[in-house]
Design an enzyme around this catalytic site. Structure first.
Site, mmCIF file in Angstrom:
data_model
loop_
_atom_site.group_PDB
_atom_site.id
_atom_site.type_symbol
_atom_site.label_atom_id
_atom_site.label_comp_id
_atom_site.label_asym_id
_atom_site.label_seq_id
_atom_site.Cartn_x
_atom_site.Cartn_y
_atom_site.Cartn_z
ATOM 1 N NE ARG A 78 -0.446 0.622 4.971
ATOM 2 C CZ ARG A 78 -1.126 0.366 6.040
ATOM 3 N NH1 ARG A 78 -2.321 0.004 6.293
ATOM 4 N NH2 ARG A 78 -0.343 0.888 7.115
ATOM 5 C CG ASN B 279 -4.681 4.982 6.833
ATOM 6 O OD1 ASN B 279 -5.632 5.402 7.762
ATOM 7 N ND2 ASN B 279 -3.678 4.302 6.915
ATOM 8 C CD GLU B 280 -0.674 5.122 9.991
ATOM 9 O OE1 GLU B 280 0.147 4.473 9.228
ATOM 10 O OE2 GLU B 280 -0.871 5.163 11.232
ATOM 11 C CD GLU C 191 -5.191 3.491 12.329
ATOM 12 O OE1 GLU C 191 -4.227 2.597 12.589
ATOM 13 O OE2 GLU C 191 -5.372 3.811 11.062
ATOM 14 C CD1 TRP D 244 1.888 -2.791 12.936
ATOM 15 C CD2 TRP D 244 3.580 -2.127 14.188
ATOM 16 N NE1 TRP D 244 1.353 -1.879 14.009
ATOM 17 C CE2 TRP D 244 2.502 -1.477 14.617
ATOM 18 C CE3 TRP D 244 4.890 -1.718 14.895
ATOM 19 C CZ2 TRP D 244 2.483 -0.439 15.723
ATOM 20 C CZ3 TRP D 244 4.688 -0.776 15.849
ATOM 21 C CH2 TRP D 244 3.576 -0.149 16.357
ATOM 22 C CD GLU E 222 -2.355 -3.797 8.615
ATOM 23 O OE1 GLU E 222 -3.389 -3.542 8.476
ATOM 24 O OE2 GLU E 222 -1.516 -2.999 8.942
ATOM 25 C CE LYS E 223 -2.333 -14.912 7.289
ATOM 26 N NZ LYS E 223 -1.203 -14.077 6.691
ATOM 27 C CG PHE E 224 -1.143 -13.286 12.786
ATOM 28 C CD1 PHE E 224 -1.981 -14.100 12.992
ATOM 29 C CD2 PHE E 224 -0.352 -13.813 11.377
ATOM 30 C CE1 PHE E 224 -2.329 -15.609 12.408
ATOM 31 C CE2 PHE E 224 -0.546 -14.967 10.812
ATOM 32 C CZ PHE E 224 -1.437 -16.015 11.288
ATOM 33 C CG HIS E 225 -2.960 -4.960 13.961
ATOM 34 N ND1 HIS E 225 -3.991 -4.612 14.534
ATOM 35 C CD2 HIS E 225 -2.043 -4.175 13.806
ATOM 36 C CE1 HIS E 225 -3.692 -3.204 14.832
ATOM 37 N NE2 HIS E 225 -2.477 -3.055 14.562
HETATM 38 C C1 GLA Z 1 -1.789 2.054 10.607
HETATM 39 C C2 GLA Z 1 -2.655 2.172 9.602
HETATM 40 C C3 GLA Z 1 -3.570 0.876 9.580
HETATM 41 C C4 GLA Z 1 -2.932 -0.421 10.076
HETATM 42 C C5 GLA Z 1 -2.465 -0.055 11.206
HETATM 43 C C6 GLA Z 1 -1.709 -1.286 12.056
HETATM 44 O O1 GLA Z 1 -2.231 2.829 11.972
HETATM 45 O O2 GLA Z 1 -3.332 3.314 9.493
HETATM 46 O O3 GLA Z 1 -4.122 0.919 8.399
HETATM 47 O O4 GLA Z 1 -2.039 -0.519 9.217
HETATM 48 O O5 GLA Z 1 -1.262 0.887 11.472
HETATM 49 O O6 GLA Z 1 -1.084 -0.916 13.293
#
Ligand code: GLA
Length: 655
Positions: free
Chosen positions: A114, A152-153, A305, A313, A353-356
């Site tokens: 991404r 996003n970020e 968030e 991560w 991110e399936k383990f987030h």
């Molecule tokens: C960031 C992103 C999210 C996700 C989280 C995971 O904050 O904005 O999309 O990837 O990290 O911690």
């Protein structure tokens, strides 16, 4: 301009990123049932939906989003609608490789992850504007819409040809002539003078050290380009829905964007915050980011968030022990958040991110994570009427500036060990441990609301910033300044004497002879404490009212700390305990009191409006003296004289 209040309407927003496109439609109905059970009132939709909305160039697939917007509205869940522009569809990179960013060593960042977009690419910007336009036209008037979330970020960096062209335009606007650029960049050094604008490049991989002024401008440029991407989309959504607030989520203390500057362009300042549950200073990191975000927002802000459990991560990803999610969420509210949200609502079964964790983890409704989320939803509902919109009073400001960071954090310096965020954090931690609530401020901001201003380290200061500090002290404020401050000007040109002359006079320093940086594990003795990281060979001019000398070694007898009137200079980084004690005593002299006296170390106390939040960061129960009688909004009981908090316990007390 609308603000966060337009979205919260007296509630604390509670919810998270919702990615229903990863799930079959039956799950959506299960989701709303669970959202209701947890009192979720806000979800962010669409952050990564570009390829779903525009599966091929120019196509529009809005049906699924129509259904979800309606479903959310029907169930009283507001929607923070994201523009999907942080993750372009694969076809964009394939058909338009000019939209892809390039690293400093010439590698392309491809799709498949991404944030693979070049901020300077006109093609990217055109496609991003088009999807934003159609999204805003379709949903700008939807009753579920409470806020716009742009991208996003923002964090991409681009050294490619598109960025090179944009960098030249940016430099022309800043300097006007090549002579002015050569002067600002000091290109006389190593014969770097330019004969044409076309010769200028982003700081691509060189053989040896780069030109630091070029790097500094490139960082400014990158922040500005990303900001242009943000404002372009913001202006589109505003045109369609002028009364809906707009935000984009910051990463905390992220070096890539000047968040002071960005915050001015947002209706709501929001941040993503992920302290490590195992980090003994996780709560302090949280407090720092929360104080910083509140200061950027100049009022209530949004925790966009956080994680209900582990992230995915870090090298090793720890879950949150029982109670910690609630405690850290209440800490955010104490420090000014009017929204407590997560990445993400439902934990993914596929993808990177399936383990987030999610609010609904793989363990589902019965899992501890969701059960704790449910309890938190009820707690937030209970305290919301007394807390939303209320200010967090602070009489201390800590100064921070991205440009000083960018200038100072480069190769070729006296010590690679000096790290701006670490020094900032050490000073904030000292204030936090002394139970002093601090705002952050930019060095050119109005400092008059504060009794005490702390400058952990501002390597580069503009003339205006120096003037601001002097005026603050001149008007009776107390200033305490850390080492390696005021060394350079806005172009990273070292000030004559190695430190701004007006600052030297302010602190009573005649000559800064040499810097003596310290190795890892090395300390320097000072009278009454030990310094770390750095020391300085200073000669006073005889005007200081008090000095604390170095003891032993090369600097024996020379001043480590100087105080002249209300101005303090600290030429080393004291160990944590002494730094806390020093700042506590400077604050006391400046008339600033801790939130509560006699607090145990693991307890944090913060005032917000008329409320007093008391938070136990320890795993052992603790009893805290709180003078007077209060009503605890969390338990619904009255407490007199003292309050007992269990493991990770909290009280929200109203007098
Ligand atoms: C960031 C992103 C999210 C996700 C989280 C995971 O904050 O904005 O999309 O990837 O990290 O911690």
């Amino acid at each position: 301009m609308p603000g966060l209040g337009d979205a919260t309407r007296g509630r604390l927003l509670f919810g998270g990123d919702y990615n229903p496109e990863q799930w079959p439609e039956e799950t959506w109905h299960e989701d709303v049932r669970l959202m209701k059970a947890a009192r979720v009132n806000s979800v962010t939709l669409g952050a990564f939906s570009w390829s779903k909305l525009e599966p091929e160039p120019g196509a529009r697939e809005f049906g699924w989003l129509d259904t979800l917007m309606d479903l959310m509205h029907e169930h009283g869940v507001g929607v923070v609608l994201a523009t999907p522009t942080s993750s372009p569809p694969p076809w964009l990179g394939r058909l338009h490789p000019d939209t892809l960013p390039v690293t400093e060593d010439g590698r392309t960042e491809w799709w498949g992850g991404r944030q693979h977009f070049s901020h300077s690419s006109p093609t990217y910007r055109r496609f991003a504007a088009a999807i934003t336009e159609d999204l805003a036209a379709r949903y700008g008037g939807h009753p579920a819409l409470t806020m716009w979330h742009i991208n996003n970020e923002y964090c991409t960096v681009d050294h490619g040809d598109q960025a090179a062209a944009a960098f030249r335009r940016w430099l022309r606007a800043r300097y006007g002539t090549l002579d002015a650029l050569d002067e600002a960049w000091g290109t006389a050094f190593w014969g770097q003078g330019y004969d044409t604008w076309d010769g200028i490049l982003p700081p691509r991989l060189p053989h040896y050290l780069r030109n630091p002024a070029q790097v500094l401008d490139f960082r400014r440029f990158t922040s500005d380009m990303l900001l242009e991407c943000y404002t372009a989309e913001r202006d589109i959504v505003r045109r369609h829905s002028p009364h809906v607030p707009v935000t984009t989520n910051f990463m905390p203390l992220w070096s890539g964007v000047d968040a002071w500057r960005w915050a001015e362009e947002e209706d709501v300042v929001s941040v993503d915050l992920y302290p490590d549950p195992r980090d003994p200073l996780g709560a302090q990191h949280g407090a720092l980011v929360q104080d910083m975000t509140r200061s950027q927002a100049r009022g209530p802000w949004m925790l966009m968030e956080q994680a209900a459990g582990p992230v995915n991560w870090r090298g090793v990803n720890h879950p949150k022990p029982r109670g910690l999610n609630r405690l850290w969420s209440l800490q955010a509210v104490a420090r000014g958040a009017d929204a407590v949200c997560y990445f993400q609502w439902r934990q993914s079964r596929q993808g990177a991110e399936k383990f987030h964790s999610g609010m609904v983890s793989h363990a589902g409704e019965e899992g501890r994570t969701f059960q704790e989320v449910k309890r938190l939803g009820a707690d937030l509902e209970r305290i919301a009427p007394a807390v939303t919109g209320r200010p967090v009073p602070a009489r201390v400001a800590v100064l921070h500036d991205w440009h000083a960071w960018w200038a100072g954090d480069q190769d070729g310096r006296p010590s690679r060990r000096v790290n701006h965020p670490e020094v900032l954090s050490a000073w904030h931690r000292a204030l936090w441990q002394a139970h002093l609530t601090a705002d952050f401020a930019h060095p050119e901001h109005d400092l008059t609301p504060y009794a005490l201003v702390a400058v952990p380290q501002l390597y580069a200061l503009t003339d205006a910033a120096v003037g601001n500090l002097l005026a603050f002290v001149g008007q009776g404020g107390t200033l305490v300044c850390g080492f390696l401050t005021g060394v350079a000007d806005q172009d990273d040109r070292v000030r004559p004497g190695g430190m701004d002359a007006r600052l030297r006079e302010l602190f009573g320093i005649r000559t800064l002879h040499e810097w003596w940086p310290l190795e890892a594990g090395e300390t320097v003795d000072c009278e009454g404490f030990r310094g770390t990281l750095w020391s300085e060979e200073l000669e006073g001019d005889g005007t200081a009212d008090a000095t604390v000398p170095y003891r032993g070694g090369e600097l024996d007898g020379l001043p480590a700390v100087l105080r002249k009137g209300r101005a303090w200079y600290v030429s080393t980084l004291p160990e944590p305990g002494p730094l806390r004690d020093l700042l506590a005593s400077v604050a006391r002299d400046a008339g600033v009191r801790p939130v509560l006296d006699g607090l145990p170390e693991q307890v944090e106390a913060v005032r917000r409006g008329e409320l007093l939040f008391v938070l136990n960061h320890g795993r052992e129960p603790v009893t805290v003296d709180v003078p007077g009688t209060h009503h605890d909004l969390l338990t619904g009981t009255d407490v007199t004289g003292r309050v007992t908090l269990g493991r990770y316990g909290a009280a929200v007390l109203r007098p």
